[in-house]
Design a protein around this motif. Sequence first.
Motif, PDB file in Angstrom:
ATOM      1  N   SER A 190       0.809  -1.221   0.000  1.00  0.00           N
ATOM      2  CA  SER A 190       0.000   0.000   0.000  1.00  0.00           C
ATOM      3  C   SER A 190       0.837   1.264   0.000  1.00  0.00           C
ATOM      4  CB  SER A 190      -0.906   0.014   1.231  1.00  0.00           C
ATOM      5  OG  SER A 190      -0.145   0.230   2.395  1.00  0.00           O
ATOM      6  N   ARG A 192       1.394   2.763   2.595  1.00  0.00           N
ATOM      7  CA  ARG A 192       0.866   3.539   3.721  1.00  0.00           C
ATOM      8  C   ARG A 192       1.896   3.580   4.854  1.00  0.00           C
ATOM      9  NH1 ARG A 192      -4.839   0.820   4.963  1.00  0.00           N
ATOM     10  NH2 ARG A 192      -4.847   2.401   6.607  1.00  0.00           N
ATOM     11  N   SER A 216      -0.356  -5.099   5.265  1.00  0.00           N
ATOM     12  CA  SER A 216      -0.052  -6.056   4.202  1.00  0.00           C
ATOM     13  C   SER A 216       1.222  -6.831   4.526  1.00  0.00           C
ATOM     14  CB  SER A 216       0.114  -5.353   2.857  1.00  0.00           C
ATOM     15  OG  SER A 216       1.341  -4.653   2.795  1.00  0.00           O
ATOM     16  N   ASP A 219       4.273  -4.984   3.263  1.00  0.00           N
ATOM     17  CA  ASP A 219       4.757  -3.880   4.087  1.00  0.00           C
ATOM     18  C   ASP A 219       5.403  -4.377   5.379  1.00  0.00           C
ATOM     19  OD1 ASP A 219       4.083  -1.969   2.266  1.00  0.00           O
ATOM     20  OD2 ASP A 219       2.227  -1.360   3.235  1.00  0.00           O
ATOM     21  N   TYR A 246      -1.394  -0.351  10.218  1.00  0.00           N
ATOM     22  CA  TYR A 246      -1.633   0.926   9.520  1.00  0.00           C
ATOM     23  C   TYR A 246      -2.352   1.885  10.455  1.00  0.00           C
ATOM     24  CZ  TYR A 246      -0.576  -1.535   5.138  1.00  0.00           C
ATOM     25  OH  TYR A 246       0.020  -2.239   4.136  1.00  0.00           O
TER      26      TYR A 246
END
Length: 246
Positions: A190, A192, A216, A219, A246
């Motif tokens: 992502s 993020r 994810s 990540d 996140y």
Amino acid sequence: MTQNTKIILFLGATGGCGLSVLRRSLAAGHTCIALCRTPSTLLTKLDTPNPPPNLVLHTGNAHDPSAVFLALTAPVDTILTSIGGVFTFTGLTIDDPHVCETGMATLLAAIRRRRAEVGPAWRPRLLVISSTGHTGVGPRDTPLLMVPLYRGLLAVPRRDKKAMEDLLVGEGAEEGWTVVRPSLLTDGGSGRVVRVGVEDPGGRRVERSEVGYTISREDVGKWVFEELIEEREPGRWLRKAVGLTY
């Protein structure tokens, strides 16, 4: 390519988080050793018919003491274990309810056995992928809406990962470990911002609490590679349990 290359043993490299770390470690020029039940599966996921020159493949099971010992050569300075079970809705369990606990017991025994051969100075860095949902101290590390999921549907794998962590903090207390607790894992990446909670399991205190729903696998692997393999701040996460979300 990184200037300070490492020799890294991967247990569970075909899984999402482990595979993400492996890809980055290979690209950075680290020597990677992967213990796999079926090495061809890993090569397929790496999209190559042959292992790259800095990847050494061992065929075996992370629960087999002999296989883990043989893969754990003395030059290894970092170990990443991300093994886990396959969830089945029949009985709401995983194919091996003690997969992580048994894997950790096997790994710690192999480390002690190898250290007895090479001497007490050999202290490999031990990185362990766990999950949120079972913090031992302080406030809960999952959102209130997720509590029924962790206590119901995910109760068996949650107990297994808790038992794994208990072994690490108890029997492996003197090892140089870091536990990584991602929130509910998703596919894809992502970009993020990753929030990081920090717990000191040995001291039984929460240093920073971050509660979130998902993150994810890609990540998680990126964070582990940058913070624990490349060590942008050496020693910062030593003997900590870090929650990623996140």
